[in-house]
Design a protein around this motif. Sequence first.
Motif, PDB file in Angstrom:
ATOM      1  N   ASN A   1       0.854  -1.066   0.173  1.00  0.00           N
ATOM      2  CA  ASN A   1      -0.455   0.362   0.133  1.00  0.00           C
ATOM      3  C   ASN A   1       0.964   1.256   0.144  1.00  0.00           C
ATOM      4  O   ASN A   1       0.200   2.069  -0.156  1.00  0.00           O
ATOM      5  CB  ASN A   1      -0.935  -0.068   1.093  1.00  0.00           C
ATOM      6  CG  ASN A   1      -2.086  -1.211   1.255  1.00  0.00           C
ATOM      7  OD1 ASN A   1      -2.913  -1.385   0.319  1.00  0.00           O
ATOM      8  ND2 ASN A   1      -1.330  -1.861   2.031  1.00  0.00           N
TER       9      ASN A   1
ATOM     10  N   ASP B   1       1.883   3.297  -2.116  1.00  0.00           N
ATOM     11  CA  ASP B   1       1.546   4.278  -3.132  1.00  0.00           C
ATOM     12  C   ASP B   1       0.967   5.570  -2.135  1.00  0.00           C
ATOM     13  O   ASP B   1       0.711   6.564  -2.032  1.00  0.00           O
ATOM     14  CB  ASP B   1       1.231   3.854  -4.133  1.00  0.00           C
ATOM     15  CG  ASP B   1       0.119   3.024  -3.775  1.00  0.00           C
ATOM     16  OD1 ASP B   1      -0.417   2.532  -3.045  1.00  0.00           O
ATOM     17  OD2 ASP B   1      -0.370   2.649  -5.345  1.00  0.00           O
ATOM     18  N   VAL B   2      -0.009   4.651  -1.782  1.00  0.00           N
ATOM     19  CA  VAL B   2      -1.648   5.532  -0.513  1.00  0.00           C
ATOM     20  C   VAL B   2      -1.327   5.599   0.768  1.00  0.00           C
ATOM     21  O   VAL B   2      -1.225   7.162   0.593  1.00  0.00           O
ATOM     22  CB  VAL B   2      -3.092   4.684  -0.472  1.00  0.00           C
ATOM     23  CG1 VAL B   2      -3.575   5.234   0.104  1.00  0.00           C
ATOM     24  CG2 VAL B   2      -3.507   4.283  -2.579  1.00  0.00           C
TER      25      VAL B   2
ATOM     26  N   GLY C   1      -5.524 -12.612  -6.301  1.00  0.00           N
ATOM     27  CA  GLY C   1      -4.618 -12.532  -6.671  1.00  0.00           C
ATOM     28  C   GLY C   1      -4.336 -11.251  -5.884  1.00  0.00           C
ATOM     29  O   GLY C   1      -3.119 -10.978  -5.458  1.00  0.00           O
TER      30      GLY C   1
ATOM     31  N   PRO D   1      -4.483  -9.901  -1.859  1.00  0.00           N
ATOM     32  CA  PRO D   1      -4.846 -10.071  -0.314  1.00  0.00           C
ATOM     33  C   PRO D   1      -6.336  -9.424   0.294  1.00  0.00           C
ATOM     34  O   PRO D   1      -6.030  -8.278  -0.185  1.00  0.00           O
ATOM     35  CB  PRO D   1      -3.516  -9.497   0.532  1.00  0.00           C
ATOM     36  CG  PRO D   1      -2.930  -9.197  -0.684  1.00  0.00           C
ATOM     37  CD  PRO D   1      -3.343 -10.133  -2.290  1.00  0.00           C
TER      38      PRO D   1
ATOM     39  N   LEU E   1      -8.738 -13.991   0.392  1.00  0.00           N
ATOM     40  CA  LEU E   1      -7.182 -14.052   0.709  1.00  0.00           C
ATOM     41  C   LEU E   1      -7.078 -13.918   1.997  1.00  0.00           C
ATOM     42  O   LEU E   1      -7.316 -12.915   1.959  1.00  0.00           O
ATOM     43  CB  LEU E   1      -6.546 -14.283  -0.027  1.00  0.00           C
ATOM     44  CG  LEU E   1      -6.131 -15.133  -1.692  1.00  0.00           C
ATOM     45  CD1 LEU E   1      -5.211 -13.874  -2.310  1.00  0.00           C
ATOM     46  CD2 LEU E   1      -5.407 -16.028  -1.476  1.00  0.00           C
ATOM     47  N   PRO E   2      -6.147 -14.742   2.802  1.00  0.00           N
ATOM     48  CA  PRO E   2      -5.660 -14.158   3.958  1.00  0.00           C
ATOM     49  C   PRO E   2      -4.331 -12.922   3.935  1.00  0.00           C
ATOM     50  O   PRO E   2      -4.258 -12.755   2.974  1.00  0.00           O
ATOM     51  CB  PRO E   2      -5.026 -15.566   4.828  1.00  0.00           C
ATOM     52  CG  PRO E   2      -4.255 -16.065   3.638  1.00  0.00           C
ATOM     53  CD  PRO E   2      -5.274 -16.154   2.797  1.00  0.00           C
ATOM     54  N   GLY E   3      -4.633 -11.817   4.401  1.00  0.00           N
ATOM     55  CA  GLY E   3      -3.912 -10.501   4.847  1.00  0.00           C
ATOM     56  C   GLY E   3      -5.079  -9.896   4.110  1.00  0.00           C
ATOM     57  O   GLY E   3      -6.154  -9.393   4.480  1.00  0.00           O
ATOM     58  N   THR E   4      -4.825  -8.474   5.236  1.00  0.00           N
ATOM     59  CA  THR E   4      -5.166  -6.902   5.244  1.00  0.00           C
ATOM     60  C   THR E   4      -5.811  -6.737   3.571  1.00  0.00           C
ATOM     61  O   THR E   4      -4.598  -6.718   3.289  1.00  0.00           O
ATOM     62  CB  THR E   4      -3.830  -6.191   5.774  1.00  0.00           C
ATOM     63  OG1 THR E   4      -3.709  -6.035   6.799  1.00  0.00           O
ATOM     64  CG2 THR E   4      -5.354  -4.736   6.178  1.00  0.00           C
ATOM     65  N   PRO E   5      -6.802  -6.529   3.190  1.00  0.00           N
ATOM     66  CA  PRO E   5      -7.585  -6.097   2.751  1.00  0.00           C
ATOM     67  C   PRO E   5      -6.182  -4.749   1.569  1.00  0.00           C
ATOM     68  O   PRO E   5      -5.930  -3.780   2.842  1.00  0.00           O
ATOM     69  CB  PRO E   5      -8.668  -4.890   2.676  1.00  0.00           C
ATOM     70  CG  PRO E   5      -9.215  -6.032   3.906  1.00  0.00           C
ATOM     71  CD  PRO E   5      -8.027  -6.715   4.827  1.00  0.00           C
ATOM     72  N   TRP E   6      -6.921  -4.497   0.551  1.00  0.00           N
ATOM     73  CA  TRP E   6      -5.476  -4.047  -0.404  1.00  0.00           C
ATOM     74  C   TRP E   6      -6.392  -2.270  -0.484  1.00  0.00           C
ATOM     75  O   TRP E   6      -7.587  -3.007  -0.366  1.00  0.00           O
ATOM     76  CB  TRP E   6      -4.967  -4.106  -1.416  1.00  0.00           C
ATOM     77  CG  TRP E   6      -3.673  -5.315  -0.921  1.00  0.00           C
ATOM     78  CD1 TRP E   6      -3.536  -5.811  -0.710  1.00  0.00           C
ATOM     79  CD2 TRP E   6      -2.808  -5.481  -2.385  1.00  0.00           C
ATOM     80  NE1 TRP E   6      -2.179  -6.698  -0.554  1.00  0.00           N
ATOM     81  CE2 TRP E   6      -2.933  -6.351  -1.588  1.00  0.00           C
ATOM     82  CE3 TRP E   6      -2.755  -5.284  -4.269  1.00  0.00           C
ATOM     83  CZ2 TRP E   6      -0.826  -7.144  -2.371  1.00  0.00           C
ATOM     84  CZ3 TRP E   6      -1.914  -6.033  -4.494  1.00  0.00           C
ATOM     85  CH2 TRP E   6      -1.149  -6.761  -3.872  1.00  0.00           C
ATOM     86  N   THR E   7      -5.441  -1.700  -0.043  1.00  0.00           N
ATOM     87  CA  THR E   7      -6.529  -0.374  -0.022  1.00  0.00           C
ATOM     88  C   THR E   7      -4.976   0.263  -1.230  1.00  0.00           C
ATOM     89  O   THR E   7      -5.772   1.973  -1.754  1.00  0.00           O
ATOM     90  CB  THR E   7      -6.673   0.847   1.388  1.00  0.00           C
ATOM     91  OG1 THR E   7      -5.291   0.655   1.370  1.00  0.00           O
ATOM     92  CG2 THR E   7      -7.030   0.259   1.851  1.00  0.00           C
ATOM     93  N   SER E   8      -4.669  -0.005  -1.674  1.00  0.00           N
ATOM     94  CA  SER E   8      -2.954   0.454  -2.805  1.00  0.00           C
ATOM     95  C   SER E   8      -4.149   1.020  -4.524  1.00  0.00           C
ATOM     96  O   SER E   8      -5.380   0.825  -4.116  1.00  0.00           O
ATOM     97  CB  SER E   8      -1.930  -0.030  -2.255  1.00  0.00           C
ATOM     98  OG  SER E   8      -2.423  -0.898  -3.662  1.00  0.00           O
ATOM     99  N   THR E   9      -3.406   1.763  -4.833  1.00  0.00           N
ATOM    100  CA  THR E   9      -3.306   1.719  -6.660  1.00  0.00           C
ATOM    101  C   THR E   9      -3.295  -0.109  -7.409  1.00  0.00           C
ATOM    102  O   THR E   9      -3.756   0.213  -8.657  1.00  0.00           O
ATOM    103  CB  THR E   9      -3.542   3.004  -6.649  1.00  0.00           C
ATOM    104  OG1 THR E   9      -1.669   3.380  -6.730  1.00  0.00           O
ATOM    105  CG2 THR E   9      -4.040   4.348  -6.476  1.00  0.00           C
ATOM    106  N   TRP E  10      -2.368  -0.349  -6.289  1.00  0.00           N
ATOM    107  CA  TRP E  10      -2.237  -0.918  -7.242  1.00  0.00           C
ATOM    108  C   TRP E  10      -3.099  -2.777  -8.330  1.00  0.00           C
ATOM    109  O   TRP E  10      -3.370  -2.563  -9.482  1.00  0.00           O
ATOM    110  CB  TRP E  10      -1.757  -2.243  -6.233  1.00  0.00           C
ATOM    111  CG  TRP E  10      -0.784  -3.214  -7.852  1.00  0.00           C
ATOM    112  CD1 TRP E  10       0.686  -3.434  -7.930  1.00  0.00           C
ATOM    113  CD2 TRP E  10      -1.478  -4.719  -7.862  1.00  0.00           C
ATOM    114  NE1 TRP E  10       0.535  -4.163  -8.217  1.00  0.00           N
ATOM    115  CE2 TRP E  10      -0.230  -5.120  -8.581  1.00  0.00           C
ATOM    116  CE3 TRP E  10      -1.661  -5.399  -7.671  1.00  0.00           C
ATOM    117  CZ2 TRP E  10       0.311  -6.564  -9.248  1.00  0.00           C
ATOM    118  CZ3 TRP E  10      -2.006  -6.775  -8.389  1.00  0.00           C
ATOM    119  CH2 TRP E  10      -1.283  -6.950  -8.377  1.00  0.00           C
TER     120      TRP E  10
END
Lengths: 522, 77
Positions: free
Chosen positions: A230, A232-233, B26, B28, B32-41
């Motif tokens: 994360n 970038d954000v 693909g 998280p 899938l396990p892991g913190t939900p993404w908030t990134s722009t990816w």
Amino acid sequence: MPEMGIIIEGIIIVIWILLIIGLGIYSKKYIKSSGEFMVGGRAIPVWMLGFWSAGASVSAWAFFGLPGAIYAFGPWQHWALCIPMMAGFPITVLFLGRWMRIAAKKYDLMTMPDFLAAVYGGKLIRIFAAIGIVIGCVFYATAQFKALGILLSTILGIPYVAGAAIGIAISAIYIIIGGFIAGAIINVLNVSMMILASLIAVALGYIWTGGFANMYATIAMASGGVSWTNQDVAAGGAAWSLWISWAFFLSSFGLAGQPQIVQKLYGIKKPSTLWLWGLLGAIVFGITCPAYCYLGVVTKYLTVTGQAPNIVAVYGSPDYVIAWLTVYKLGAEAPVLGGLLIAGVIAAAWSTVDGFVMMGGAALARDIVNKCFRPNWTDKQLLRALRIGMLIVGVLMVIETMFPAELITWLAAIGWAQFAATLTPALLLATTWKGITKWGGTAGVLVGLVVSAGLTLLYRIPMGTVRFLKMFYLDAGAWGMILGFITIVIVSLVTKKERGPLYYDIHGIAPPQPVQQTITQK
Amino acid sequence: MLDILLLGEYAILIIIDWLRGIQGWGLPGFGLPGTPWTSTWFLIYITEWLCWFIIPIVTMLWWRSWAKKHPELLEEI
């Protein structure tokens, strides 16, 4: 240390280098004039040029620099920098390709400044564009040389400077003996190797990481993984996302101003096949570049699971990600595949670097000296001047390579930004807006050149106070490109309606009498 | 999502995951396990769809048909 593996890798690399240089020597006998040297006599099959252009856009930046940057700074760079470049190929065909190719013979077009001078008229636009090209060439080629230097120094266990010197020496032999024809043939081989290497990379990466989903889930759950995914954000919130959209714009439309990619359009045999150049360029880029981005994520996975060292901590730079992966990981486990991957890196560097040296040399010798001050040179004199120009640009590249202040990806970003800021606004408006004028175009190219080069210089001065202006070096090009567009529009609106002869062909307008005479003389 | 099913290496890797019984895209936190993404990816799926499929393939095939209809516009001037 996997010594036997490194020996096997070394043998594969030596065979590859000898094969490429041998082909260069073989094709040298076909180069008899400057036209054949620079545009292959305009008779290169379109698929060859599509491959070459894609190879030039991927380069060692994507194979070497981008995985390192992703390893260090997060995977957002894949969508922001890599993917939009695919769109740049069709964008170039749609806006520029037809006129660049069908006007090439009539106006003797061989370089991008040729096209700008033919559309806008005047010598100044040619000189400003050529200066921008020389600056861009030096930085972009330095990124390739630096990749070769890091790779060779890691394989041979020698200091970076010695590795870079060997890489430059081998590349110089390759560049000097060939030219456009040699480049086209060799680059089909180079790009084929890059595609093979990228497919191998993806397959190996999947096996090493236990699957695509497992790779990201493992990274996300590791210490620091969430901030990496994360990043970038976390770095700038919505403002970052907005800014990065700007990078997206620069990566896609900016490709139209990259001479090492677009200038090859002059060499296409049949103008009606331009669409294939756009499609092939995009597809080859779309296969190779994402694969290299993937390798950056794979190495991150290997680090968080303890299978790889922390590359930044151990080597002092993320530029060593691919060098570590190919030499130590593959050297121990699958040296033949490692050798092919390293050959792919060399292929990526060489498919670009010859173009830059040639382009920079042509900008100095042809665009500035020949076209502006020595118009009566014979072809033999021009060919000799081209080789001298290439030597001068080569020396500048060597100096920058020996003092590598920046990461590979940033060096390439400086080059890309400089090209895009200097050339893209004037090129795109040349075919799309009837209102352009000679002074509008000249001022726009100058503003793009000065803003991009000036900001880059400020960013490189270790003052700290100006560094707040940038996220990374593409900023300089983004500002230059936007201000270049604005300048062309404003200056064109308030200046006399003087234009070059090609303007009247493009817009189907009858030229005024003096221009008509110039066209008749051509 | 159509293009990622057909093109792009990441799409192929996701399909191989599915064939091995691993669900999700693909990301998280999304199956899938892991913190939900908030990134722009995640924008990669949109940009790949646009830049892999729509822009190169659709526009270049359109240009090809336009070129066939107007061969006179593609002759040397």
